[in-house]
Scaffold this active site. Structure first.
Site, mmCIF file in Angstrom:
data_model
loop_
_atom_site.group_PDB
_atom_site.id
_atom_site.type_symbol
_atom_site.label_atom_id
_atom_site.label_comp_id
_atom_site.label_asym_id
_atom_site.label_seq_id
_atom_site.Cartn_x
_atom_site.Cartn_y
_atom_site.Cartn_z
ATOM 1 N N ASP A 25 0.830 -1.204 0.000
ATOM 2 C CA ASP A 25 0.000 0.000 0.000
ATOM 3 C C ASP A 25 0.867 1.256 0.000
ATOM 4 O OD1 ASP A 25 -2.055 -1.721 0.102
ATOM 5 O OD2 ASP A 25 -2.870 -1.062 2.045
ATOM 6 N N ASP A 29 0.748 4.173 -2.698
ATOM 7 C CA ASP A 29 0.463 5.557 -2.308
ATOM 8 C C ASP A 29 1.559 6.505 -2.789
ATOM 9 O OD1 ASP A 29 -1.787 4.635 -1.128
ATOM 10 O OD2 ASP A 29 -1.022 4.700 0.928
ATOM 11 N N LEU A 75 -34.408 -12.061 -12.351
ATOM 12 C CA LEU A 75 -34.327 -13.481 -12.657
ATOM 13 C C LEU A 75 -35.423 -14.230 -11.932
ATOM 14 C CD1 LEU A 75 -30.486 -14.002 -12.201
ATOM 15 C CD2 LEU A 75 -31.743 -14.077 -14.347
ATOM 16 N N GLU A 110 -22.464 -18.541 -11.984
ATOM 17 C CA GLU A 110 -21.808 -17.391 -11.349
ATOM 18 C C GLU A 110 -22.412 -17.217 -9.972
ATOM 19 O OE1 GLU A 110 -22.635 -14.040 -13.880
ATOM 20 O OE2 GLU A 110 -22.068 -15.153 -15.678
ATOM 21 N N LYS A 112 -24.434 -15.217 -7.240
ATOM 22 C CA LYS A 112 -25.431 -14.148 -7.267
ATOM 23 C C LYS A 112 -25.040 -13.150 -6.173
ATOM 24 C CE LYS A 112 -30.381 -13.314 -7.534
ATOM 25 N NZ LYS A 112 -30.363 -12.092 -6.738
ATOM 26 N N ASP A 114 -25.027 -10.032 -3.835
ATOM 27 C CA ASP A 114 -26.163 -9.337 -3.234
ATOM 28 C C ASP A 114 -25.879 -7.840 -3.130
ATOM 29 O OD1 ASP A 114 -28.640 -9.071 -2.230
ATOM 30 O OD2 ASP A 114 -28.208 -9.937 -0.262
ATOM 31 N N GLU A 180 -22.713 -5.880 -10.895
ATOM 32 C CA GLU A 180 -23.291 -5.648 -9.581
ATOM 33 C C GLU A 180 -22.372 -4.776 -8.736
ATOM 34 O OE1 GLU A 180 -26.182 -7.133 -9.419
ATOM 35 O OE2 GLU A 180 -26.761 -7.281 -7.310
ATOM 36 N N TYR A 230 -18.569 -5.742 -9.755
ATOM 37 C CA TYR A 230 -18.258 -6.992 -10.448
ATOM 38 C C TYR A 230 -19.023 -7.018 -11.758
ATOM 39 C CZ TYR A 230 -16.310 -8.918 -6.122
ATOM 40 O OH TYR A 230 -15.557 -9.164 -5.009
ATOM 41 N N LYS A 297 -26.619 -19.441 -16.147
ATOM 42 C CA LYS A 297 -26.967 -18.848 -17.441
ATOM 43 C C LYS A 297 -26.624 -19.819 -18.553
ATOM 44 C CE LYS A 297 -25.690 -14.300 -15.652
ATOM 45 N NZ LYS A 297 -24.686 -13.226 -15.598
ATOM 46 N N LYS A 321 -31.615 -19.624 -5.279
ATOM 47 C CA LYS A 321 -31.493 -18.810 -4.057
ATOM 48 C C LYS A 321 -31.235 -19.695 -2.844
ATOM 49 C CE LYS A 321 -33.709 -14.659 -4.099
ATOM 50 N NZ LYS A 321 -33.312 -13.402 -3.468
ATOM 51 N N CYS A 419 -42.454 -5.187 36.374
ATOM 52 C CA CYS A 419 -43.263 -4.594 37.442
ATOM 53 C C CYS A 419 -43.078 -5.310 38.779
ATOM 54 C CB CYS A 419 -44.737 -4.592 37.057
ATOM 55 S SG CYS A 419 -45.461 -6.232 37.044
ATOM 56 N N CYS A 434 -47.021 -12.472 33.205
ATOM 57 C CA CYS A 434 -47.248 -11.455 34.219
ATOM 58 C C CYS A 434 -48.731 -11.113 34.095
ATOM 59 C CB CYS A 434 -46.396 -10.223 33.916
ATOM 60 S SG CYS A 434 -46.886 -8.804 34.882
ATOM 61 N N CYS A 439 -49.052 -3.668 34.306
ATOM 62 C CA CYS A 439 -47.597 -3.776 34.132
ATOM 63 C C CYS A 439 -47.163 -2.838 33.000
ATOM 64 C CB CYS A 439 -47.222 -5.214 33.799
ATOM 65 S SG CYS A 439 -45.493 -5.383 33.353
#
Ligand code: IVH
Length: 674
Positions: A25, A29, A75, A110, A112, A114, A180, A230, A297, A321, A419, A434, A439
């Site tokens: 990194d 940078d 889908l 692939e 799915k 979210d 996505e 993606y 697919k 799913k 109570c 109760c 109460c």
């Protein structure tokens, strides 16, 4: 400068595109700082696709609406092996290939992801590099929002693609990439930490967080949130497939510098599809981002064209799913909650754990017997499951070398934790309650229930207000709500003139709520929404119901001896009698109409799908039921009508398939009025 930019782009791609950085990194940078310094010296040489130019100005007037080249569809889902097998068979049949020729169809699996889908448009000006021209959200599928400024801040989105790369990837000068946008879990947790520190409500899951972020009017903030993109489709400018195989499209996208999810596979055998799904489900917890299934697919674009679409979704792809999701976490404590009927429910206080889209920090333990059954000790690690929007549930105690047992036994309280009254367990029932009608916990819960949307629908009467009203003794029962004054409300914390007036108007409005809602709101044991509706229809007035004998009550559908008994007991209680008289005096109308015996939709079954222009789903259902019709959740040959609105989904397709009549809202109204 351009060489330096190319170098930085390359390392951005290694880092954000391939997840395989070659520079530390600090070294990365350093390159960025060098470029920034050079650009500061020569501002005339700064190009919009420079890695330094990801964060630009704010959009001045919100986001412009943009039409998609071709609708962004959703889908159809399957949730079991059998359903996937049916889908696979359909694909093979429709593609004109019998089972004997099975191996001819190839699929691409692939993950799915979210998140939210996004269309990126690239174009090249002088036949050289292609530039990111526009990023558009899915919107309603036909028209999305131009969020280019925000998309530019996503580091896995290339701002430009060199001519050489375009050629290597066989991409034309102008094209569209769909994929996505997701928020990685680390970014999500960090964002929520910051939100909580700032006193803001945390986002419930990474998808909502990503969607909210991408619609933020502050590219600066978007840049900090570290979204990811993606890619999964490569299209022509007019929305046609750019490649003859989906698998080739994915490889071309990798070559061009996009991030493509590495978990992808071309598969011919059905068994291997299932194996892919199972593996995905296993890997799911360790990915660092959320997936909610697998997308399968058809690989060949030619077969895709042959299969075509069903209104809202392609026939050539399906989403498998995942179902119930589970996680392991520690039980830090067990608390006891008092519900509106006085029922005591033990609840496990958990070390927060991320399960299937939300952070879970509590799970119900149902009752004392359940704790015994689990053999649960405080300090134990447990498996917690969530399915759909069901309340999280402790399934079992986990014990292994990483998860030692707890050591504290939970003692069920002998007195109400709120109570302090003694608690009671009725013979033959599992729950402790109760029985103190005053109460405070019971009161809070009953007031919240009374005001809930599905009940009296008093908007604005939430926990914060109810608690204050009770604590200050302004309200001692539901009926007191109707005598609250503007002055009282104004004396509460965080309530101004406008809020107070709005709340008073809501309370007033609720006076004309129909009898079934009032009955549901009273919190009579076993009387839920449906039973309240049936009672109101059968008796037609509060007085008739209050006078009903056990036998008369039992004549109502769904009311058995136990329910009838509870209703009778409720109305025989002097306190409840008084409550109802107070409500009547406050102006509640308790209006109900006795069900007309022969009504226009008697015997007809309806299915609702999509968004209707005026009626909410619940209103439409209520109207159909009031006219004697029945509303069902799924379309079958027995369905008489499907009422379809905007964005109607697979139910509409099913109706067409089965030849079931389809109505729009106007058509339904016409039937209701006939
Ligand atoms: S294909 C017409 N591939 O899932 C094809 N979608 O319910 C539709 N999604 O709206 C999209 N990962 O937001 C496709 N690898 C993937 C996906 C994916 C996630 C989302 C996407 C879409 C929804 C479909």
């Amino acid at each position: 400068m351009e060489k330096l930019r190319e170098k930085i782009r390359h390392h951005e791609y290694l880092y954000y595109g391939l997840d395989a950085p070659e520079l530390s990194d600090a070294n990365f940078d350093a390159l960025m700082r060098e470029l920034k310094a050079l650009e500061a010296e020569h501002p005339e040489l700064v190009r919009p696709d420079s890695p330094t130019q990801r964060v630009g100005g704010k959009p001045k007037e919100g986001f412009a609406k943009v039409a998609h080249s071709r609708p962004m569809l959703s889908l159809d889902n399957v949730t079991s092996e059998e359903e996937l097998r049916d889908w696979d068979r359909r694909v093979r049949t429709l593609a004109g290939e019998g089972a004997h020729n099975e191996s001819k169809i190839s699929y691409v699996c692939e993950y799915k992801l979210d998140g939210l889908s996004m269309a990126l448009h690239y174009g090249s000006e002088e036949g050289s590099s292609a530039y990111l021209v526009r990023g558009v959200t899915r919107g309603d599928g036909t028209i999305g929002e131009d969020v280019t400024g925000n998309v530019r801040t996503i580091r896995s989105v290339p701002l430009s693609i060199s001519h050489a790369k375009l050629a290597e990837a066989k991409l034309p000068p102008a094209f569209e990439v769909r994929g996505e946008v997701v928020m990685p879990l680390t970014a999500f947790l960090k964002m929520n930490e910051q939100r909580e520190a700032a006193g803001l409500a945390p986002a419930v899951n990474p998808r909502n967080a990503a969607a909210g972020t991408i619609r933020t009017l502050e590219p600066n903030i978007v840049a900090q949130r570290r979204l990811d993109f993606y890619a999964y489709f490569a299209l022509t400018e007019t929305g046609e497939n750019l490649f003859e195989e989906q698998s080739d499209a994915l490889e071309a996208l990798v070559t061009a510098g996009f991030r493509v999810n590495p978990h992808r596979e071309a598969i011919r055998d059905f068994d291997k599809l299932i194996a892919f799904v199972n593996r995905a489900e296993e890997k799911r917890v360790d990915l660092g981002y959320e997936i909610d299934g697998v997308v399968i697919k058809v690989d060949s674009a030619e077969v895709q064209r042959r299969l075509g679409y069903t209104g809202k979704a392609p026939r050539w792809a399906v989403a498998y799913k995942f179902t119930a999701r589970a996680g392991i976490t520690k039980v830090e404590d067990i608390k006891v909650q008092v519900g509106r009927t006085g029922k005591l429910t033990p609840v496990a206080v958990l070390t927060p754990v991320f399960i299937g889209g939300t952070t879970v920090s509590r799970a119900t333990l149902h009752n004392a017997d359940e704790i015994d059954r689990l053999g649960l000790l405080i300090g134990d690690y447990v498996k917690v499951e969530r399915g759909g929007d069901v309340i999280p549930k402790v399934v079992e105690v986990v014990e292994d070398k990483d998860h030692p047992r707890g050591d504290k036994t939970f003692e069920f309280p002998t007195h109400c934790p709120v109570c302090g009254s003694e608690i009671v367990k009725t013979e033959g029932e599992v729950d402790y309650r109760c029985v103190n009608a005053d109460c405070p916990a019971r009161l809070i819960e009953s007031l919240l229930h009374f005001s809930a949307r599905k009940v009296m629908n008093i908007d604005g009467l939430g926990e914060a207000v109810v608690e204050q009203l009770l604590n200050r003794g302004m309200v001692k029962s539901i009926a007191d709500l109707y005598s609250s004054t503007q002055e009282q409300l104004l004396s509460l914390e965080r309530i101004g003139q406008k809020t107070a007036d709005a709340l008073l108007a809501e309370i007033k409005k609720s006076k004309s709520a129909p009898l079934n809602r009032v009955l549901f709101g009273l919190g009579i044991r076993f009387v839920g929404e449906k039973t309240a509706q049936l009672l109101a229809e059968e008796f037609g007035s509060m007085d008739a119901l209050m006078a009903a004998s056990l036998e008369e009550l039992e004549r109502v559908n769904e009311v058995g001896p136990r329910v009838a008994q509870a209703i009778r007991e409720f109305f025989d209680e002097a306190q409840n009698h008084e409550l109802i008289e107070k409500l009547r005096a406050a102006g509640l109308t308790f209006t109900a109409e006795k069900r007309k015996k022969s009504s226009q939709l008697e015997g007809m079954t309806f299915v609702l799908t999509g968004t209707l222009p005026n009626l909410s789903r619940e209103d439409a259902k209520a109207k159909i039921e009031a006219a004697g019709g029945r509303v069902s959740g799924s379309v079958s040959k027995k369905t008489h009508y499907v009422v379809a609105g905007e964005e109607a989904g697979s139910k509409l397709d099913k109706a067409r398939e089965l030849g079931v009549k389809v109505l729009d809202e106007a058509g339904l109204e016409e039937m209701l009025n006939s």
